[in-house]
Design an enzyme around this catalytic site. Structure first.
Site, short mmCIF file in Angstrom:
data_model
loop_
_atom_site.label_atom_id
_atom_site.label_comp_id
_atom_site.label_asym_id
_atom_site.label_seq_id
_atom_site.Cartn_x
_atom_site.Cartn_y
_atom_site.Cartn_z
N HIS A 143 0.83 -1.21 0.00
CA HIS A 143 0.00 0.00 0.00
C HIS A 143 0.87 1.26 0.00
CE1 HIS A 143 -3.17 -2.56 2.25
NE2 HIS A 143 -3.60 -2.39 1.02
N LYS A 189 -17.10 -7.60 7.43
CA LYS A 189 -15.82 -8.15 7.91
C LYS A 189 -15.57 -7.67 9.33
CE LYS A 189 -13.30 -8.10 3.50
NZ LYS A 189 -12.18 -7.42 2.84
N ARG A 226 -2.01 -6.62 -7.99
CA ARG A 226 -0.97 -7.55 -7.56
C ARG A 226 -0.81 -8.73 -8.51
NH1 ARG A 226 -3.57 -7.87 -1.79
NH2 ARG A 226 -5.29 -7.38 -3.17
N SER A 249 -3.06 -7.62 3.17
CA SER A 249 -3.32 -7.34 4.58
C SER A 249 -3.78 -8.59 5.31
CB SER A 249 -4.39 -6.25 4.72
OG SER A 249 -3.93 -5.04 4.18
P1 ADP Z 1 -9.66 -3.74 -0.50
O1 ADP Z 1 -10.20 -4.18 0.82
O2 ADP Z 1 -10.51 -2.75 -1.23
O3 ADP Z 1 -9.17 -4.86 -1.40
P2 ADP Z 1 -6.97 -3.32 0.32
O4 ADP Z 1 -6.70 -2.52 1.56
O5 ADP Z 1 -6.77 -4.78 0.40
O6 ADP Z 1 -8.41 -2.89 -0.13
O7 ADP Z 1 -6.11 -2.76 -0.87
C1 ADP Z 1 -6.24 -1.42 -1.35
C2 ADP Z 1 -5.54 -1.31 -2.69
O8 ADP Z 1 -4.14 -1.59 -2.56
C3 ADP Z 1 -6.05 -2.28 -3.73
O9 ADP Z 1 -6.05 -1.65 -4.99
C4 ADP Z 1 -5.05 -3.41 -3.71
O10 ADP Z 1 -4.99 -4.09 -4.95
C5 ADP Z 1 -3.77 -2.64 -3.44
N1 ADP Z 1 -2.75 -3.49 -2.83
C6 ADP Z 1 -2.87 -4.26 -1.76
N2 ADP Z 1 -1.71 -4.90 -1.47
C7 ADP Z 1 -0.83 -4.50 -2.42
C8 ADP Z 1 0.53 -4.82 -2.72
N3 ADP Z 1 1.23 -5.69 -1.99
N4 ADP Z 1 1.11 -4.22 -3.78
C9 ADP Z 1 0.40 -3.35 -4.52
N5 ADP Z 1 -0.89 -3.03 -4.32
C10 ADP Z 1 -1.50 -3.59 -3.29
#
Ligand code: ADP
Length: 159
Positions: free
Chosen positions: A19, A43, A92, A130
């Site tokens: 992120h 969730k 990803r 996450s």
């Molecule tokens: P959501 O719950 O909407 O999926 P996340 O918090 O998991 O939100 O992720 C927010 C954004 O960050 C999404 O676009 C996700 O694809 C991106 N993201 C999450 N992890 C990574 C990573 N390791 N590298 C690049 N982008 C990431």
């Protein structure tokens, strides 16, 4: 030139290194970025929305072009009301793409002036999510290379 604002939405539960790079790269592309921390009632969160917002502030302490906010309603309307040029998302793996494509098309259907910009994850960060970070941490694994230092401190303080 009008200001170019991007909205970076997500759960950020917790904010990972993946992120952080997406937000940092967004700041290089846009004049201003708002990180929109979403609350998903289906969730059970690991961290409260307030704690997740604080983590973003702690990771970007001296960045006046970055704002953090909470998002409860419809992203497309919220982003449009803020005057955003685009929604910023990270990709990803191909498995992300199917969902992200639908979201981007739906958001554009709802607000045709709103675009979605996708940034490819760093080559070494695509396995970081996450949920996996949380799982490994709860089971006692070392996640110190996967999350920014302030996030690691918050995770340790929580347990
Ligand atoms: P959501 O719950 O909407 O999926 P996340 O918090 O998991 O939100 O992720 C927010 C954004 O960050 C999404 O676009 C996700 O694809 C991106 N993201 C999450 N992890 C990574 C990573 N390791 N590298 C690049 N982008 C990431």
């Amino acid at each position: 030139m009008p200001e170019r604002l991007a909205i970076c939405p997500g759960s950020f539960d917790p904010l990972t290194n993946g992120h952080e790079t997406i937000i940092r790269r967004g700041l290089a592309l846009f004049d201003r970025v708002i990180v929109a921390v979403t609350f998903n009632p289906r969730k059970t969160p690991f961290f409260s929305v307030e704690a997740r917002k604080q983590m973003v502030r702690d990771v970007f302490p001296d960045e006046p072009r970055l704002e953090v906010d909470e998002l409860n309603g419809l992203l497309a309307r919220w982003a449009s009301d803020k005057g955003a040029a685009c929604i910023l998302r990270g990709l990803r793996a191909p498995s992300d793409f199917e969902y992200e494509l639908q979201m981007a098309q739906m958001n554009r259907h709802l607000h045709p002036q709103l675009d979605t910009v996708f940034l490819a994850s760093e080559a070494d960060g695509s396995y970081v999510s996450s949920s996996l970070v949380r799982e490994v941490f709860v089971l006692g694994g070392d996640v110190s290379d996967l999350v920014p230092a302030p996030v690691l401190a918050a995770m340790k303080a929580r347990s």
